[in-house]
Enzyme design. Sequence first.
Site, PDB file in Angstrom:
ATOM      1  N   HIS A   8       3.326 -12.730  -5.273  1.00 40.62           N
ATOM      2  CA  HIS A   8       2.125 -12.851  -4.440  1.00 40.62           C
ATOM      3  C   HIS A   8       1.552 -14.271  -4.476  1.00 40.62           C
ATOM      4  CE1 HIS A   8      -1.472 -11.488  -2.379  1.00 40.62           C
ATOM      5  NE2 HIS A   8      -0.966 -10.286  -2.297  1.00 40.62           N
ATOM      6  N   GLU A  50       5.378 -12.197   1.224  1.00 43.36           N
ATOM      7  CA  GLU A  50       5.801 -11.318   0.135  1.00 43.36           C
ATOM      8  C   GLU A  50       7.044 -10.555   0.555  1.00 43.36           C
ATOM      9  OE1 GLU A  50       2.057  -9.043  -0.735  1.00 43.36           O
ATOM     10  OE2 GLU A  50       1.293 -10.581   0.586  1.00 43.36           O
ATOM     11  N   ASP A  99      -1.624  -9.552   8.548  1.00 43.76           N
ATOM     12  CA  ASP A  99      -1.532  -8.850   7.256  1.00 43.76           C
ATOM     13  C   ASP A  99      -0.577  -7.678   7.476  1.00 43.76           C
ATOM     14  OD1 ASP A  99      -1.884  -7.963   4.725  1.00 43.76           O
ATOM     15  OD2 ASP A  99      -4.055  -7.675   4.844  1.00 43.76           O
ATOM     16  N   ARG A 129       0.803  -1.230   0.000  1.00 44.19           N
ATOM     17  CA  ARG A 129       0.000   0.000   0.000  1.00 44.19           C
ATOM     18  C   ARG A 129       0.833   1.276   0.000  1.00 44.19           C
ATOM     19  NH1 ARG A 129      -2.698  -3.950   2.585  1.00 44.19           N
ATOM     20  NH2 ARG A 129      -4.908  -4.157   2.074  1.00 44.19           N
ATOM     21  N   HIS A 182      -0.852  -2.567  -4.472  1.00 43.51           N
ATOM     22  CA  HIS A 182      -0.302  -3.490  -5.475  1.00 43.51           C
ATOM     23  C   HIS A 182      -0.282  -2.905  -6.885  1.00 43.51           C
ATOM     24  CE1 HIS A 182       0.078  -6.338  -2.353  1.00 43.51           C
ATOM     25  NE2 HIS A 182      -1.064  -6.981  -2.479  1.00 43.51           N
TER      26      HIS A 182
HETATM   27  C1  BGC Z   1      -2.274  -7.572   1.301  1.00 38.76           C
HETATM   28  C2  BGC Z   1      -3.689  -7.785   1.725  1.00 38.76           C
HETATM   29  C3  BGC Z   1      -4.536  -7.842   0.514  1.00 38.76           C
HETATM   30  C4  BGC Z   1      -4.043  -8.949  -0.377  1.00 38.76           C
HETATM   31  C5  BGC Z   1      -4.784  -8.950  -1.665  1.00 38.76           C
HETATM   32  C6  BGC Z   1      -1.862  -8.700   0.443  1.00 38.76           C
HETATM   33  O1  BGC Z   1      -0.578  -8.507  -0.008  1.00 38.76           O
HETATM   34  O2  BGC Z   1      -1.421  -7.429   2.388  1.00 38.76           O
HETATM   35  O3  BGC Z   1      -4.142  -6.754   2.561  1.00 38.76           O
HETATM   36  O4  BGC Z   1      -5.879  -8.014   0.805  1.00 38.76           O
HETATM   37  O5  BGC Z   1      -2.695  -8.752  -0.666  1.00 38.76           O
HETATM   38  O6  BGC Z   1      -5.226 -10.155  -1.990  1.00 38.76           O
END
Ligand code: BGC
Length: 391
Positions: free
Chosen positions: A220, A356, A291, A121, A146
């Site tokens: 991811h 990640e 998260d 983010r 992302h």
């Molecule tokens: C994030 C999550 C997000 C997800 C998306 C992750 O990398 O940290 O907050 O919902 O990606 O699928």
Amino acid sequence: MYRIKSQRIVLAAVAAVAGAMLCSCSSVYNRMTSDQAKGRLEINVKPFGETSEGQQVRLYTLRNANGLIADVMTYGAIVVTLKTPDRNGKMGDIVLGYDNLQDYIRNSPYFGAIVGRYGNRIGQGKFTLDGVEYKLAVNNGENHLHGGIKGFDKVVWSDEPVWRADAVGVKLSYLSKDGEEGYPGNLNATVIYLLTNNNELRIEYEATTDKATPVNLTHHGYFNLTGGQRDILDHVLALNADKFTPVDKGLIPTGELLPVAGTPMDFTRSTAIGARIGNDFEQLKFGGGYDHNWVLNKGGRSMIAAARVYEPTTGRVMEIRTTEPGIQFYSGNFLDGTITGKGGTVYKHRWGLCLETQHYPDSPNKPNFPSTILRPGQNYETTTIYRFSAK
Ligand code: BGC
């Protein structure tokens, strides 16, 4: 389907066999076994459908000498399949995803993709660089996530096969144009996926730019070491991190680095993911579980051990090493049973986990975090290695 065979490797195997017929000394024997192993490395390529704009997508199947398999497609640079053995040698696909391209295009929470230009983010979707404010696409509440609405996970990358002495791979390239999703500069990004004979998925990232820009590329993959049999709460995790970056309600870091000691964020000792995920701890509430970004001990300078995951029923182990300073551990909290994935499996709550490797979230707005700014003339280079075994 067409198959690419390395002439070099075929010739090496022939030479080794000829050598062995002339001499039975151990050096020839050693060379022969390693050359024979190389002979079993394989790359197969086949069409995997097309996008609504008519762009052809290809699927690479990489196979190493031990029979591990990785399928990688050119749409989103996505790892579609990753087959590794359990403790009895039984192969299983340990990543979530879909059976066909259209499902990935229709609705994917970044399954197996490369995310960029900035993975994770950026608060309020804006940042100031060299006195200029840039506004990015906002796609996650009031924030940028992302890479925006059409990030690197939703574009078709150009491709070429890669043969290395003990690995096969695919090199994927994408030119992200100046202004794309609000980012400055033409960014040439390259990602090389390699499946090595050491049972590693090695990812090498590179990029150059013609204007200063933030860059934070990551993978991811949603891992489930049971092979997708149940949720990931019994997976046992260790993270090489004494600190993490706490977040606000919108999952934007506050800027602090807090010790994990005495909190459910402490994975310095191997702990089941489910052991403390329901604890009354504000940070877990913000994320709906884990998260967050962990600050890797001595991270960001050279290749270091970052994480280890062990799955007790199959014995599968995944170890992660990286040159990055941080790692986002996401426990699949937003999976809620509305997605039916590969082979008709319903991906229920926490059916996969993401690890990640990255720079910390919102770094462009956090001067105290390691910089994510790439400038003209500089080379962005990071490497992350996922190693698979079973015990
Ligand atoms: C994030 C999550 C997000 C997800 C998306 C992750 O990398 O940290 O907050 O919902 O990606 O699928």
